[in-house]
Structure formats: C-alpha cells, structure tokens
Write a protein that holds these residues in place. Structure first.
Motif, PDB file in Angstrom:
ATOM      1  N   GLY A   5     106.081 -28.458  69.740  1.00 49.81           N
ATOM      2  CA  GLY A   5     106.877 -27.704  70.684  1.00 49.81           C
ATOM      3  C   GLY A   5     107.700 -28.609  71.575  1.00 49.81           C
ATOM      4  O   GLY A   5     107.391 -29.782  71.762  1.00 49.81           O
ATOM      5  N   GLU A   6     108.772 -28.059  72.123  1.00 48.09           N
ATOM      6  CA  GLU A   6     109.595 -28.805  73.060  1.00 48.09           C
ATOM      7  C   GLU A   6     109.039 -28.662  74.475  1.00 48.09           C
ATOM      8  O   GLU A   6     108.288 -27.728  74.768  1.00 48.09           O
ATOM      9  CB  GLU A   6     111.035 -28.294  73.023  1.00 48.09           C
ATOM     10  CG  GLU A   6     111.731 -28.526  71.701  1.00 48.09           C
ATOM     11  CD  GLU A   6     113.170 -28.049  71.750  1.00 48.09           C
ATOM     12  OE1 GLU A   6     114.051 -28.804  71.310  1.00 48.09           O
ATOM     13  OE2 GLU A   6     113.405 -26.924  72.226  1.00 48.09           O
ATOM     14  N   THR A  28     112.610 -33.074  85.990  1.00 50.20           N
ATOM     15  CA  THR A  28     113.703 -32.192  85.568  1.00 50.20           C
ATOM     16  C   THR A  28     113.271 -30.725  85.605  1.00 50.20           C
ATOM     17  O   THR A  28     113.246 -30.122  86.670  1.00 50.20           O
ATOM     18  CB  THR A  28     114.197 -32.589  84.159  1.00 50.20           C
ATOM     19  OG1 THR A  28     113.137 -32.433  83.199  1.00 50.20           O
ATOM     20  CG2 THR A  28     114.690 -34.028  84.137  1.00 50.20           C
ATOM     21  N   ASN A  29     112.913 -30.145  84.463  1.00 48.05           N
ATOM     22  CA  ASN A  29     112.704 -28.693  84.396  1.00 48.05           C
ATOM     23  C   ASN A  29     111.310 -28.225  84.800  1.00 48.05           C
ATOM     24  O   ASN A  29     111.042 -27.032  84.818  1.00 48.05           O
ATOM     25  CB  ASN A  29     113.047 -28.170  82.998  1.00 48.05           C
ATOM     26  CG  ASN A  29     112.117 -28.709  81.917  1.00 48.05           C
ATOM     27  OD1 ASN A  29     111.183 -29.469  82.194  1.00 48.05           O
ATOM     28  ND2 ASN A  29     112.387 -28.325  80.675  1.00 48.05           N
ATOM     29  N   GLY A  35     115.199 -20.777  80.537  1.00 49.14           N
ATOM     30  CA  GLY A  35     116.581 -21.110  80.242  1.00 49.14           C
ATOM     31  C   GLY A  35     116.909 -22.579  80.420  1.00 49.14           C
ATOM     32  O   GLY A  35     117.961 -23.034  79.973  1.00 49.14           O
ATOM     33  N   LEU A  36     116.021 -23.342  81.064  1.00 48.41           N
ATOM     34  CA  LEU A  36     116.254 -24.770  81.237  1.00 48.41           C
ATOM     35  C   LEU A  36     115.877 -25.522  79.965  1.00 48.41           C
ATOM     36  O   LEU A  36     114.799 -25.335  79.410  1.00 48.41           O
ATOM     37  CB  LEU A  36     115.426 -25.300  82.412  1.00 48.41           C
ATOM     38  CG  LEU A  36     115.823 -24.796  83.803  1.00 48.41           C
ATOM     39  CD1 LEU A  36     114.794 -25.224  84.840  1.00 48.41           C
ATOM     40  CD2 LEU A  36     117.213 -25.298  84.177  1.00 48.41           C
ATOM     41  N   ASP A  37     116.761 -26.378  79.512  1.00 45.31           N
ATOM     42  CA  ASP A  37     116.531 -27.144  78.297  1.00 45.31           C
ATOM     43  C   ASP A  37     115.588 -28.319  78.583  1.00 45.31           C
ATOM     44  O   ASP A  37     115.257 -28.612  79.734  1.00 45.31           O
ATOM     45  CB  ASP A  37     117.863 -27.651  77.747  1.00 45.31           C
ATOM     46  CG  ASP A  37     117.830 -27.858  76.245  1.00 45.31           C
ATOM     47  OD1 ASP A  37     116.727 -27.928  75.673  1.00 45.31           O
ATOM     48  OD2 ASP A  37     118.912 -27.963  75.638  1.00 45.31           O
ATOM     49  N   LYS A  94     118.861 -21.551  74.367  1.00 42.90           N
ATOM     50  CA  LYS A  94     119.482 -22.056  73.157  1.00 42.90           C
ATOM     51  C   LYS A  94     118.562 -21.875  71.958  1.00 42.90           C
ATOM     52  O   LYS A  94     117.353 -22.093  72.068  1.00 42.90           O
ATOM     53  CB  LYS A  94     119.812 -23.545  73.330  1.00 42.90           C
ATOM     54  CG  LYS A  94     120.804 -23.829  74.435  1.00 42.90           C
ATOM     55  CD  LYS A  94     121.050 -25.324  74.567  1.00 42.90           C
ATOM     56  CE  LYS A  94     122.020 -25.621  75.702  1.00 42.90           C
ATOM     57  NZ  LYS A  94     122.237 -27.088  75.852  1.00 42.90           N
ATOM     58  N   PRO A  95     119.107 -21.485  70.813  1.00 38.82           N
ATOM     59  CA  PRO A  95     118.259 -21.346  69.616  1.00 38.82           C
ATOM     60  C   PRO A  95     117.732 -22.698  69.172  1.00 38.82           C
ATOM     61  O   PRO A  95     118.387 -23.722  69.329  1.00 38.82           O
ATOM     62  CB  PRO A  95     119.213 -20.755  68.572  1.00 38.82           C
ATOM     63  CG  PRO A  95     120.573 -21.165  69.038  1.00 38.82           C
ATOM     64  CD  PRO A  95     120.514 -21.164  70.546  1.00 38.82           C
TER      65      PRO A  95
END
Length: 442
Positions: free
Chosen positions: A261-262, A333-334, A394-396, A419-420
């Motif tokens: 996973g990201e 960051t996110n 929504g944050l990458d 983003k997909p």
C-alpha cells in the motif's frame, strides 16, 4: 548463501510471496503493566479501571475481566483546521514466544515508551502438537501446518505473554492457523466457506486451550476473544478478496492483509477498514520496500537469514533508515498512518529487531505521534467526520496540505479527487517487480 530452513519456517511462520530484487520471497512469523498511549488532540488519558472478579468463559481458557486496562479515553473528532496526529502501528505476525525472549523484550520496550501494539496470534501456537488432528485446515490434510507447532513449553510462554500484553493495553488479533502460501491448498485459493472455517478454528484454539492442554493451573487469558478479535493479517498477504466479505459478516472492523500500500490515509473495502503494509523509501536504491522486517531482509540477503556477518552493521542501519524515511515522509507531509510489520525472529543476527526498536525509540517522543494498536487507530477513524477523512484521503504520498492544515481542513475547502492507482510496471535491473521490494509479506 543459505536459505530459510524448515526449522525456521516452523518456528516463525515463514511464507512465500511475490518478487524482490532478483528474489521471490516474503516473510511471516510469531501482571498488569504500566504503559499507556500518549494523549493527543481530542484524546485524554484514563487510569486503569477498577479490578473486578474474573468471570470464566467456557472451559476457563478465557475470562471476562472488565474493560481493558491502559486504554486512552474515547477519541473525539478533529476540530476545524486541526493538524491530524501521526499514528504509528507496530504489529507482530504469529506472536509466539519460542524461547528467544523477543516477546517480553518488546513488551518492555512498549512500557518504556508509552506504546501500544497489535499482536496477530496464530491459533496453532496455543495447540499442542499431540492434538494437531483437531485442526482441519481447508484444502489441506488434517493436522497439516506450514509453520509447524510450538513445544509445550513455548505454548505456555506464549500464553503468559499474550496474557500480559492484553493487560498492558495491547491488541490481540489473528494470523489464522496453518499459514499455507503455496500449492493447491494455498489461502490464495480459499473461498468464503474456507475462511469461515479457518477463523472459527483460530478462535476455538484460543478459547479452548485449557481443554486441549489439560493445564488447569495456568491462568485464564483475561479477555473474551469473541469481543477482542476485530481484525487480522492473512498468511503471505494472500486471499483478502474472499476473506473480506466473511470478515464483515463477523463484525470485524479492519483487515491488515493488503501488500504494497501507499502511504496515504486508508479507506474501507467491503465495509472493513483496509490497512495495508506500505511501500517506503529504501536507502541506496531507486525502488521502495515493504514496511516489514522480512521484506527488507529479502532485498538485502536474498532469502538468507544467516548471511555473512560483516554485512550486519550496514544492513541494520539501512533497515532503520528505511523505517525512519517512511515515518518522516508521512510525519512531515500528509500525516498518513504508518504501519510496520514484524516477526519475533533473529534473522541475520537480530538486526531487524534492533532496527524496529531503534525506530520506535526515535519516533516515540515526537510531537503529535501516537504509537497505537490497530484497534485504537480504527476507533479514532470511526470517530471522525467522513468529510474530513475524505479530504485526508485526497492527499497524495508525500503531499503537504495546500495552504497548511488550518486552511486545508476547513468546512468550505472542497475535497480533492483521489488519483487512481496505476498498475505495477515490470521492474528495471536495479528494481524489484512492482514498487515495494518483496511485496507480499506475512
């Protein structure tokens, strides 16, 4: 360069998964204390609840002892413009003590740093080998197990430390039972009925260990496992698609079985929170590695748990820096939650245990950091405004909130489309197949 021995596989719960750089590997494994998770925004600490007389359940293998000690107060929603906490979850697959002292080592570390963890207990680790025919694994012979069985002494030690872990505020999840990763009987091929049977048996081995062992002098586990069990991690991160509908039927709240996973805020699949192991930067390489001890090993020593010792200092540093790089990327960051998976193992001189300990020590005292169990994390998720969670999703990866947290998390700020996810591309010579090193792990 030696590979994983059958003995190691039996003791630690080793599985085989998808590719690492030039390697096709994956890994898997195993008193009332004082640690509490630190209080964070909208969260206050509570004292231990009043002691009550335990009420035995069934044959007395488990018992109801009241509310779990050392838990934070009920979480509250983020306030408008409030910076999210940085959640970090350390989890352990198998959660069996095999005489190497690692279970108590990390319980002590957690107490020292106010950390909570999740222990994914393999049901077979509470079943004596002489009773192995009680286990009927789906699509496999009666009594079969790719991780073997613990000695009676190690079953007793496992009971002792699972008991202690729960009283100190940690979560007891499941790693299921026989850990079948290959062949026709692999968990990858199991349907809903197979998963239902496997889960029922995993619960039964925890709930009836006293009958199965005859150890009436050993204390009952201090929890009702039907209420405690709300999630797990599958062997080798396989079979999640067919597991999730069953997990939802059973009322599970999360699953930690997704590979690669990201580092983004999670969402639900089939109504269950999907909490994957994550791809993190791998120092010295252009590819990323999965946030688990075995996957780092697979990219360092190519399936050897006893590689030449002159490599150990550099590999220990590289493993530590990989975890810290993943932490920093989220923290700065996110603020996506950071998940680290482990086994109670001594691979390559124990350097991966040292790496995870050093990581925990270096992040524990940072502002806004909460070292929590998966249960505590989903408690927090479920308390949040869905619109706020949508904005966070929504944050990458590695993206800071536009305009800062105060502006980003405000009611009139529109939700940024997610983003997909692009499909994996074949790896280059210096890259593994996919983006995560040895992607499948436990």
């Amino acid at each position: 360069m030696s590979g994983i021995s059958r003995r190691d596989a039996a003791r630690l719960g080793l599985g085989i998964g998808l590719g690492a750089a030039a390697t096709t590997l994956a890994g898997c494994g195993h008193g009332d204390g004082g640690g509490r998770p630190p209080a964070g925004p909208g969260q206050r600490e509570e004292g231990a609840p009043k002691k009550i007389t335990p009420r035995l359940i069934g044959d007395g293998s488990t018992s109801y002892t009241g509310k779990q000690p050392r838990q934070p107060a009920a979480p509250t929603p983020l306030e408008t413009g409030e910076r999210p906490p940085q959640f970090v979850v350390f989890s352990w697959d198998g959660a069996g003590e095999v005489g190497n002292g690692l279970f108590p080592r990390f319980l002590e570390l957690a107490r020292a740093h106010d950390a909570h963890m999740t222990f994914f207990l393999s049901g077979l680790y509470l079943l004596p080998e002489e009773k192995k025919r009680l286990y009927r694994p789906p699509n496999n012979p009666v009594g079969a197990s790719d991780i073997g069985y613990l000695t009676n002494e190690h079953v007793k030690e496992t009971l002792t430390y699972v008991h202690q872990a729960w009283l100190e505020g940690h979560e007891i999840g499941t790693h299921f039972n026989g850990h079948f990763c290959g062949g026709a009987g692999s968990v990858a091929n199991w349907g809903a009925a197979h998963w239902r049977s496997e889960i029922e048996q995993a619960q039964a081995f925890v709930k009836t260990w006293r009958s199965n062992t005859g150890w009436h002098e050993h204390p009952s586990l201090p929890f009702d496992y039907d209420q405690e069990l709300i999630g797990g991690r599958t062997p080798c991160l396989l079979g999640q698609d067919n597991l999730l509908p069953v997990a939802r039927e059973l009322g599970w709240r999360y699953d930690a079985s997704s590979p690669g996973g990201e580092q983004r805020w999670p969402d639900k699949k089939h109504g269950v929170w999907d909490l994957p192991l994550q791809a993190v930067p791998f120092p010295g390489h252009r590819f990323e590695v999965l946030s688990m001890d075995y996957n780092i090993l697979a990219n360092q020593s190519r399936n050897s748990t006893r590689a030449p010792s002159h490599n150990y200092p550099g590999w220990r540093t590289q493993a530590t820096e990989a975890y810290l790089a993943g932490f920093r990327r989220a923290y700065e960051t996110n603020r996506a939650p950071f998940f680290i998976g482990n086994h109670f193992e001594e691979w390559n001189g124990g350097i991966y245990m040292d790496a995870v300990e050093e990581t925990l020590k270096r992040v524990a005292d940072k502002k806004d950091v909460r070292l929590v169990s998966f249960r505590q994390f989903v408690d927090w998720l479920d308390a949040q405004d869905p619109a706020i969670l949508a904005k966070l999703r929504g944050l990458d990866v590695g993206e800071r909130p536009p305009g800062g947290w105060h502006r980003f998390l405000r009611p009139d700020k529109p939700v940024k489309p997610v983003k997909p996810v692009k499909p994996d591309k074949p790896g280059k010579p210096d890259e593994p197949t996919g983006a995560t090193g040895a992607r499948a792990a436990t």
